[in-house]
Write a protein that holds these residues in place. Sequence first.
Motif: not given
Length: 422
Positions: A247-276
């Motif tokens: 979970q720590f690694i997933q949070v770190v990866g998600a935050v790095a992706k959002i900061i690097g690409y501004g992909a907040t919605r894509e990151v959240l949709e990946k979690f929720t639509r991936g049944n997670n």
Amino acid sequence: MHAVPRNVLRTQCLRFRGLATIPNRQVRNPRQLFKPQVNEQKNTRPPRPSPIPIVPQALQAEFDKLLTNLDQAHKRKSLLDAHSQWSLLQSRGLLPHVPNNEFTSLNALLNTFTPTLLSPKAEIDISRGRARSKALQDVRDLAIILAAQAGMTGHLIQLMELSLREGRPEEVLDGWKKFDSLILPQPSSSNGEVPNQMEINTRKQLSLPILQAYAAQQDYRSAITSLLRRKCYRPSKPIDGTNPTEQFIQVVGAVAKIIGYGATREVLEKFTRGNNPKFAIHFYETLLSASQASENPWVFIAKERPSGLDEVDWATRPLFHVGEAAFAMFAAEFARCNRVDLAQRVADDMVSLGFTVPDPILNVLLDGYAKGRDFTAAGRIYALLTEGEKTPDVFAHTTLINALFQEGAVDDAMALFRKAET
């Protein structure tokens, strides 16, 4: 050999069609023309990224002597002598000049000692425990040199995993710092781009134990900074999405992706639509708790991101800005997963943090309560949409009218419909 007639070259036979493009001097043995082409197997061992530089003349004699002593230590399989000679080469700045065969010999030497030291039977009593600790340190130092200079990471990864199992993540991070100081010279750049494929592959192979060590210390800032500067990389395949380390690694990866690409919605949709959705909740809670930490927070919650923050120096500024748009995305994704209670929690958190809950979030709550047939809560949200001089939009009116019809309150629904028309 006589030249082949042109009428033969024009034949439809595939065996002779290729002869027209081959000079006569290459057709001395016609059988060679029809041999199947065998793809040569490439050496998968990572090459050193650049030619070995020339040793300075003033250090040539000392370098030759050190190499001679190093060869003898390798042949005797003496860990102590080999560590001494490699340390001298490192202190003199001569590691980039060492030929490749010495790294092969070092790898063979570590193949002798690493399995023995990793065995649980290696430490029996106190005296042997001290000897094992010293031998482990020597092997660790040599494994760092082997990984940084030759790209062979197997021994270092095994030693890092041992340190993690025994509860010593600081040893892993200390070795990581030494590896960074020994890596082949690279051009300086603000975004931390690495210059050669061998270094990229080596860092990718070491990334998992490094991130696990950061997880053991709950050091989000350092882990995120390492990902953003490409000092390490997020593992492509998760281990187990339920344990705290993953979970720590997933949070770190998600935050790095959002900061690097501004992909907040894509990151959240990946979690929720991936049944997670459970991880989406964990992600949200992690951001809130980190923003309220008293020491060195890495999350900055505010309506607007201050313009004075440095975009390059990740070590001196908050890494992740959570504003109104991010809250709206969290509320929308939670409601889409039929978790209107979590969407309501987002709205409550916004109020406690000094935000004004915007109409899009209220519309999401209104729709969620209406679908859940909680008409009392839906009426409360509609009241918020109409307080003061505010006028609800078409979406809010349509949602509430539909809810009233479902409840059987036809007169109230028609009254609201006529009010919306005016």
